[in-house]
Design a protein around this motif. Structure first.
Motif, short mmCIF file in Angstrom:
data_model
loop_
_atom_site.label_atom_id
_atom_site.label_comp_id
_atom_site.label_asym_id
_atom_site.label_seq_id
_atom_site.Cartn_x
_atom_site.Cartn_y
_atom_site.Cartn_z
N THR A 4 27.73 6.38 56.13
CA THR A 4 27.44 5.22 55.29
C THR A 4 26.10 5.40 54.61
O THR A 4 25.12 5.71 55.27
CB THR A 4 27.37 3.96 56.17
OG1 THR A 4 28.49 3.98 57.03
CG2 THR A 4 27.33 2.71 55.35
N GLN A 54 37.70 10.20 59.45
CA GLN A 54 37.20 10.18 60.85
C GLN A 54 38.37 9.97 61.81
O GLN A 54 38.45 10.61 62.86
CB GLN A 54 36.17 9.07 61.03
CG GLN A 54 35.83 8.86 62.51
CD GLN A 54 34.75 7.80 62.75
OE1 GLN A 54 33.73 7.78 62.09
NE2 GLN A 54 35.00 6.93 63.70
N LYS A 120 32.21 12.49 61.25
CA LYS A 120 32.30 12.11 62.67
C LYS A 120 33.74 12.17 63.16
O LYS A 120 34.67 12.20 62.37
CB LYS A 120 31.80 10.68 62.83
CG LYS A 120 30.35 10.48 62.47
CD LYS A 120 29.92 9.05 62.81
CE LYS A 120 28.43 8.87 62.73
NZ LYS A 120 27.94 8.86 61.36
N THR A 123 33.85 9.35 69.60
CA THR A 123 33.01 9.75 70.73
C THR A 123 33.82 10.10 71.97
O THR A 123 33.42 10.98 72.74
CB THR A 123 32.07 8.57 71.10
OG1 THR A 123 32.83 7.36 71.07
CG2 THR A 123 30.90 8.48 70.15
N ASN A 149 43.15 -1.08 68.45
CA ASN A 149 42.44 -0.94 67.18
C ASN A 149 43.41 -0.72 66.01
O ASN A 149 43.16 -1.15 64.88
CB ASN A 149 41.46 0.25 67.35
CG ASN A 149 40.87 0.73 66.07
OD1 ASN A 149 41.49 1.52 65.39
ND2 ASN A 149 39.69 0.26 65.75
N SER A 219 26.71 -3.24 63.49
CA SER A 219 27.71 -2.42 62.79
C SER A 219 27.49 -2.52 61.28
O SER A 219 27.72 -3.58 60.69
CB SER A 219 29.12 -2.91 63.16
OG SER A 219 30.06 -2.49 62.21
N ASN A 221 29.11 -1.37 58.81
CA ASN A 221 30.28 -1.41 57.92
C ASN A 221 31.19 -2.62 58.09
O ASN A 221 32.00 -2.91 57.21
CB ASN A 221 31.13 -0.15 58.14
CG ASN A 221 30.34 1.11 57.85
OD1 ASN A 221 29.91 1.33 56.73
ND2 ASN A 221 30.10 1.92 58.86
N LYS A 231 39.30 -3.53 57.69
CA LYS A 231 39.38 -3.91 59.11
C LYS A 231 39.88 -5.34 59.16
O LYS A 231 39.45 -6.18 58.35
CB LYS A 231 37.98 -3.82 59.75
CG LYS A 231 37.54 -2.38 60.02
CD LYS A 231 36.06 -2.29 60.32
CE LYS A 231 35.74 -2.39 61.77
NZ LYS A 231 34.34 -1.91 62.05
N ASN A 235 34.75 -5.11 65.71
CA ASN A 235 34.62 -4.23 66.89
C ASN A 235 34.59 -5.05 68.18
O ASN A 235 35.28 -4.71 69.16
CB ASN A 235 33.33 -3.39 66.80
CG ASN A 235 33.27 -2.53 65.55
OD1 ASN A 235 34.23 -2.48 64.77
ND2 ASN A 235 32.16 -1.84 65.35
N1 FAQ Z 1 32.92 7.41 67.60
O1 FAQ Z 1 29.84 0.23 61.17
P1 FAQ Z 1 30.71 0.78 62.25
C1 FAQ Z 1 42.82 7.99 69.13
C2 FAQ Z 1 30.37 5.31 63.74
S1 FAQ Z 1 42.21 7.72 67.57
C3 FAQ Z 1 32.22 8.02 66.63
O2 FAQ Z 1 31.23 -0.19 63.23
P2 FAQ Z 1 33.36 1.25 61.21
C4 FAQ Z 1 44.21 8.53 69.28
C5 FAQ Z 1 30.99 4.88 62.42
O3 FAQ Z 1 31.78 5.91 61.85
C6 FAQ Z 1 40.53 7.21 67.84
N2 FAQ Z 1 31.60 7.32 65.64
O4 FAQ Z 1 31.87 1.66 61.59
C7 FAQ Z 1 44.26 9.50 70.37
C8 FAQ Z 1 29.78 4.56 61.59
O5 FAQ Z 1 29.24 5.77 61.08
P3 FAQ Z 1 28.47 5.84 59.64
C9 FAQ Z 1 39.85 7.02 66.56
C10 FAQ Z 1 31.72 5.99 65.67
O6 FAQ Z 1 33.99 2.41 60.57
C11 FAQ Z 1 44.37 9.09 71.68
C12 FAQ Z 1 28.78 4.04 62.61
O7 FAQ Z 1 29.20 4.51 63.87
N3 FAQ Z 1 40.28 5.79 65.95
O8 FAQ Z 1 42.11 7.75 70.03
C13 FAQ Z 1 32.45 5.30 66.65
O9 FAQ Z 1 33.38 -0.04 60.47
C14 FAQ Z 1 44.44 10.02 72.71
C15 FAQ Z 1 28.68 2.53 62.58
O10 FAQ Z 1 29.91 1.91 63.04
C16 FAQ Z 1 39.91 5.47 64.71
O11 FAQ Z 1 39.22 6.20 64.04
C17 FAQ Z 1 33.07 6.07 67.66
N4 FAQ Z 1 33.77 5.52 68.66
O12 FAQ Z 1 34.05 0.97 62.63
C18 FAQ Z 1 44.27 10.87 70.09
C19 FAQ Z 1 40.44 4.15 64.20
N5 FAQ Z 1 32.37 3.99 66.40
O13 FAQ Z 1 29.52 6.09 58.62
C20 FAQ Z 1 44.34 11.80 71.12
C21 FAQ Z 1 40.01 3.84 62.79
C22 FAQ Z 1 31.62 3.85 65.30
O14 FAQ Z 1 27.83 4.50 59.45
C23 FAQ Z 1 44.45 11.37 72.44
N6 FAQ Z 1 38.59 3.57 62.70
N7 FAQ Z 1 31.22 5.04 64.87
O15 FAQ Z 1 27.53 6.99 59.75
C24 FAQ Z 1 38.06 2.35 62.89
O16 FAQ Z 1 38.73 1.37 63.21
C25 FAQ Z 1 36.58 2.20 62.65
O17 FAQ Z 1 36.14 3.30 61.89
C26 FAQ Z 1 35.73 2.08 63.95
C27 FAQ Z 1 34.24 2.02 63.56
C28 FAQ Z 1 36.09 0.80 64.70
C29 FAQ Z 1 35.93 3.29 64.87
#
Ligand code: FAQ
Length: 326
Positions: A4, A54, A120, A123, A149, A219, A221, A231, A235
């Motif tokens: 971001t 991501q 990214k 985590t 999610n 957060s 974003n 979204k 979160n």
């Molecule tokens: N890890 O402002 P927000 C799965 C970053 S799929 C790393 O709240 P946002 C399937 C974020 O990018 C799992 N980074 O951001 C499976 C932002 O970075 P920036 C993945 C994180 O986007 C299961 C900063 O922190 N799912 O598990 C994380 O509005 C088993 C500020 O955060 C998705 O990606 C994190 N946990 O909300 C596979 C779902 N959290 O750009 C294999 C879609 C936050 O500011 C085996 N994504 N950050 O530098 C989303 O829903 C959203 O992107 C969030 C974060 C909720 C993850």
């Protein structure tokens, strides 16, 4: 590339044509899907590219902790199920890369951003899978958190992302059940198996809560993404729902959630829970997770090892085109 950059985003927004912006906002407010060829604000395109790429990277890197157990699964049945699950994750990554490509960034650019550490991924995939019980805990908790999610993302405002999520959610729900079934078996097995199940819960609980991202107040974003209906829930809202659904599942297993502060709160109709270690979260986001280095090395190696396949496909396509043109 995908992080971001809020000051830049604000500047871009000021340059947008106000009439187009107003029409776009009205479509989003009316719950219409935005499609690839529709006009969209540059900041909307950017944040979607960031989030979807991501998400795609997470699915692909997420194959590693479980792939590690395919040859060691305790029976042929478990092996076949795990193999199918890991293949599903590859499929999810591919749908998501396709959805992100419709926004104008190529797959190569996205993968390069991952490999050089600019982009990214979740985590959660920077923690090691030490025992077979971890495979149960990942299915139960990590896929459980992912579904929590992703179900709302089926109604995200960008059409290709929403449609990819429909299929992904169906498969994730199978994944969650297979994980929980492993946990049921282990929790009802020998004392040693039950101990392994508890140990896996102890190690995966807090990282699973971190998957939902920072608290809403921190957060950067969330506010804009909620306004643009990228979204649909914040979160903290999703994290609370996950805790409320998962704690009774742990009770059913006879396992203890590793949180002294966990307590049912009658007035809010949900559980109060302890403080997440946000220092740990941010250090893992910075690439300092326990097995972050190994994960990236494995992905870079897979990309390099697969170069001949990409070259062969490109050469075949070139020949096909030349034949057609002749
Ligand atoms: N890890 O402002 P927000 C799965 C970053 S799929 C790393 O709240 P946002 C399937 C974020 O990018 C799992 N980074 O951001 C499976 C932002 O970075 P920036 C993945 C994180 O986007 C299961 C900063 O922190 N799912 O598990 C994380 O509005 C088993 C500020 O955060 C998705 O990606 C994190 N946990 O909300 C596979 C779902 N959290 O750009 C294999 C879609 C936050 O500011 C085996 N994504 N950050 O530098 C989303 O829903 C959203 O992107 C969030 C974060 C909720 C993850």
């Amino acid at each position: 590339m995908y992080t971001t950059e809020l000051s830049k985003t604000a500047k871009i927004q000021n340059l947008e044509d106000p009439k187009l912006l107003e029409a776009f906002e009205a479509r989003v407010a009316a719950d219409e899907f935005i499609e690839p060829k529709d006009w969209m604000p540059e900041a909307y395109r950017r944040t979607l590219t960031r989030q979807i790429s991501q998400h795609a990277h997470s699915e692909i890197v997420g194959m590693l902790p479980e792939g590690n157990w395919i040859t060691r699964a305790p029976s042929l049945r478990r092996k076949a199920i795990l193999l199918a699950k890991v293949q599903d994750e590859a499929g999810h990554g591919l749908y998501l890369y396709c959805a992100a490509e419709t926004l104008g960034t190529s797959r190569e650019e996205m993968i390069e951003a991952l490999h050089c550490g600019k982009a990214k991924y979740s985590t959660i995939f920077n923690y090691p899978t030490l025992t077979w019980a971890d495979i149960g805990a990942i299915g139960w908790l990590v896929d459980g958190a992912a579904i929590m999610n992703q179900v709302p993302l089926q109604r995200t405002s960008y059409g290709p992302y929403a449609r990819a999520m429909v299929r992904v959610c169906k498969e994730e729900s199978f994944h969650q059940r297979q994980g929980y079934e492993i946990m049921i078996t282990m929790a009802n097995g020998t004392p040693e198996q039950k101990r392994m199940a508890q140990d896996a819960l102890n190690r995966w609980w807090w990282p699973s809560l971190m998957m939902f991202g920072p608290p809403d107040a921190d957060s950067p974003n969330t506010a804009q993404s909620m306004r643009w209906r990228i979204k649909r829930e914040t979160n903290d809202e999703l994290r609370q729902k996950f805790v409320d659904i998962t704690v009774p599942q742990a009770d059913f297993l006879g396992l203890k959630v590793p949180d002294q502060a966990l307590e049912w709160n009658e007035s809010k109709g949900g559980y109060d829970f302890g403080e997440i270690d946000w220092e740990e979260f941010y250090s893992v986001v910075r690439g300092e997770g326990p097995v972050a280095k190994e994960r990236m090395e494995a992905r870079r190696k897979a990309w390099e090892d697969g170069a001949w396949v990409r070259d062969a496909a490109a050469a075949h396509e070139e020949k096909r085109r030349a034949r057609k043109a002749a």
